[in-house]
Design a protein around this motif. Structure first.
Motif, PDB file in Angstrom:
ATOM      1  N   ASP A 170       6.274  -5.715  -1.821  1.00 33.72           N
ATOM      2  CA  ASP A 170       7.301  -5.634  -2.865  1.00 33.72           C
ATOM      3  C   ASP A 170       7.490  -4.203  -3.334  1.00 33.72           C
ATOM      4  O   ASP A 170       8.617  -3.753  -3.551  1.00 33.72           O
ATOM      5  N   ALA A 171       6.408  -3.475  -3.508  1.00 31.63           N
ATOM      6  CA  ALA A 171       6.511  -2.073  -3.954  1.00 31.63           C
ATOM      7  C   ALA A 171       7.257  -1.245  -2.894  1.00 31.63           C
ATOM      8  O   ALA A 171       8.068  -0.377  -3.224  1.00 31.63           O
ATOM      9  N   THR A 228     -10.349 -17.693  -5.574  1.00 29.36           N
ATOM     10  CA  THR A 228      -9.744 -16.617  -6.369  1.00 29.36           C
ATOM     11  C   THR A 228      -9.637 -15.350  -5.538  1.00 29.36           C
ATOM     12  O   THR A 228      -8.609 -14.654  -5.585  1.00 29.36           O
ATOM     13  N   ALA A 229     -10.646 -15.021  -4.762  1.00 31.67           N
ATOM     14  CA  ALA A 229     -10.620 -13.813  -3.929  1.00 31.67           C
ATOM     15  C   ALA A 229      -9.511 -13.917  -2.885  1.00 31.67           C
ATOM     16  O   ALA A 229      -8.789 -12.950  -2.635  1.00 31.67           O
ATOM     17  N   VAL A 261      -2.005 -11.842  -3.000  1.00 30.07           N
ATOM     18  CA  VAL A 261      -1.100 -11.223  -3.976  1.00 30.07           C
ATOM     19  C   VAL A 261      -1.066  -9.717  -3.779  1.00 30.07           C
ATOM     20  O   VAL A 261      -0.004  -9.097  -3.839  1.00 30.07           O
ATOM     21  N   ARG A 262      -2.212  -9.116  -3.481  1.00 29.90           N
ATOM     22  CA  ARG A 262      -2.261  -7.673  -3.260  1.00 29.90           C
ATOM     23  C   ARG A 262      -1.400  -7.300  -2.061  1.00 29.90           C
ATOM     24  O   ARG A 262      -0.634  -6.337  -2.114  1.00 29.90           O
ATOM     25  N   GLY A 263      -1.462  -8.056  -0.991  1.00 31.18           N
ATOM     26  CA  GLY A 263      -0.642  -7.761   0.174  1.00 31.18           C
ATOM     27  C   GLY A 263       0.833  -7.941  -0.129  1.00 31.18           C
ATOM     28  O   GLY A 263       1.671  -7.151   0.307  1.00 31.18           O
TER      29      GLY A 263
END
Length: 130
Positions: free
Chosen positions: A122-123, A108-109, A115-117
């Motif tokens: 994407d942002a 999960t980590a 996903v955070r990267g």
């Protein structure tokens, strides 16, 4: 006329040539102990020895080529076979409940970090140009 002289010379020298072949060229009777049959036997013996040696050389060459052929075939067969036979899949050792929980949390980590990267990229791509 020339033909007649030439024919006469040939006919008179013919018996001398036949006599000269009986023993090897010395004048008079052959020396004591000389045997034309023995000389011929020696020639045959030398020739047979030469032929035997030649056959032995050919046989040695054939044996060498047979060995070389066998070696080449073995090398080709070794190159065709895989280096190691396929290994059966290894069985995983059973884990305890605590080890299972730690493995799920680590997975999960890793997923959240990925996903955070991606969301940061994407942002940045979705930003409004000013």
């Amino acid at each position: 006329m020339r033909r007649l002289i030439l024919m006469t010379l040939l006919l008179t020298t013919a018996p001398l040539a036949a006599n000269a072949q009986t023993w090897p060229g010395w004048p008079g009777p052959p020396p004591p102990g000389y045997s034309p049959g023995a000389a011929i036997a020696d020639q045959h013996r030398y020739e047979m020895d030469r032929l035997r040696n030649q056959a032995a050389e050919r046989e040695a060459m054939a044996q060498q080529q047979r060995l070389q052929t066998q070696l080449t075939i073995q090398q080709l067969q070794a190159a065709r076979q895989p280096a190691l036979p396929p290994q059966p899949p290894t069985a995983y050792a059973p884990r305890t409940l605590e080890q299972e929980r730690q493995a799920r949390e680590a997975q999960t980590a890793r997923r959240e970090e990925m996903v955070r990267g991606v969301t940061e990229i994407d942002a940045w791509l979705d930003r409004r140009p000013d």
